[in-house]
Enzyme design. Structure first.
Site, PDB file in Angstrom:
ATOM      1  CG  HIS A 273      -2.188  -0.770   1.008  1.00 19.49           C
ATOM      2  ND1 HIS A 273      -2.930  -1.288   2.036  1.00 19.49           N
ATOM      3  CD2 HIS A 273      -2.844  -1.127  -0.140  1.00 19.49           C
ATOM      4  CE1 HIS A 273      -3.995  -1.924   1.558  1.00 19.49           C
ATOM      5  NE2 HIS A 273      -3.951  -1.844   0.231  1.00 19.49           N
TER       6      HIS A 273
ATOM      7  CG  ASP B  88      -0.364   3.921   3.806  1.00 19.29           C
ATOM      8  OD1 ASP B  88      -0.501   3.017   2.964  1.00 19.29           O
ATOM      9  OD2 ASP B  88      -0.883   3.866   4.946  1.00 19.29           O
ATOM     10  CG  HIS B  89       2.623   0.716   4.841  1.00 19.41           C
ATOM     11  ND1 HIS B  89       2.976   0.371   6.124  1.00 19.41           N
ATOM     12  CD2 HIS B  89       1.316   1.089   4.893  1.00 19.41           C
ATOM     13  CE1 HIS B  89       1.929   0.506   6.927  1.00 19.41           C
ATOM     14  NE2 HIS B  89       0.911   0.939   6.197  1.00 19.41           N
TER      15      HIS B  89
ATOM     16  CG  HIS C 267      -3.898  -5.111   5.239  1.00 19.10           C
ATOM     17  ND1 HIS C 267      -4.983  -4.502   5.821  1.00 19.10           N
ATOM     18  CD2 HIS C 267      -3.177  -4.110   4.654  1.00 19.10           C
ATOM     19  CE1 HIS C 267      -4.935  -3.202   5.594  1.00 19.10           C
ATOM     20  NE2 HIS C 267      -3.857  -2.940   4.879  1.00 19.10           N
TER      21      HIS C 267
END
Length: 219
Positions: free
Chosen positions: A64, A66-67, A182
């Site tokens: 993702h 934001d990682h 997830h």
């Protein structure tokens, strides 16, 4: 062994002026290991006492943005800070299948040449970590149009007996990855320091006048 953890970002979904996207650094024995590299990580590093050039390993939990969207920029910044004649050990990058292709294509499309080598070790998810229709996307791990040499590392499968992925096993540490569940394939990491024998200077203790007695046995 001296070890410390620095949180560079703890935000989710997108960065804010006061809270960066996910990233933290484990520092030990002069090395820095980066866990996740969200957008703005290189800026957060500049605000800290840490040096980006000390990073030797990078671990990405999942793909993702934001990682891991900060990763290409960070690699470029390390390269610019290193100069053109520096010989540097490869930076080892660990993350889900697809990460190698992302980094390679980003470097290719931006015509970026790093002055240091890197290798990407990919963790292959299990069927229960992602929907069946998405699992087929991971067959590209060894496809013909993958990078011929740049970034090539290990393709790591789950050890069903240990229920983990063995990433590092050297004289000092064992690093393993574990499956997380997830919306997309995700992994958590555990860093274990190996036991080391202590050192006792018996002569210095004698010089200081220290005395040791065997423990008494009480009934």
């Amino acid at each position: 062994m001296s070890m410390d953890v620095t949180f560079l970002g703890t935000g989710a979904a997108y960065p804010s002026p006061t809270r960066g996207a996910s990233a933290l650094v484990l520092r030990c024995e002069g090395e820095c290991w980066l866990f996740d590299c969200g957008e703005g990580t290189q800026t957060q590093l500049m605000k800290s006492q840490l040096k980006a050039g000390r990073i030797t390993k990078i671990f990405i939990t999942h793909l993702h943005g934001d990682h891991f969207f900060g990763l290409p920029g960070l690699l470029c910044t390390i390269s610019l800070q290193s100069g053109s004649t520096v010989t540097k050990q490869p930076i080892e990058i660990y993350g889900p299948a697809g990460l190698r292709d992302f980094i390679w294509r980003t470097m290719e499309l931006s015509h970026t040449e790093l002055v240091f080598p890197y290798v990407v070790h990919e963790l292959v998810p299990t069927a229960d970590q992602c929907p069946t229709e998405e699992l087929k996307d991971f067959v590209h791990v060894n496809r013909a149009d993958s990078p011929p040499k740049d970034g090539q590392g290990r393709t790591i499968l789950l050890d069903s007996e240990e229920n983990s992925y063995l990433l590092v096993d050297d004289e000092q540490f064992v690093v393993k990855a574990f499956r997380l569940f997830h919306r997309i394939p995700s992994f958590g990491f555990s860093v274990m320091e190996k036991k080391r024998p202590g050192k006792l200077n018996a002569q210095k203790l004698k010089d200081l006048g220290e005395c040791f007695f065997p423990p008494s046995h009480q009934s």
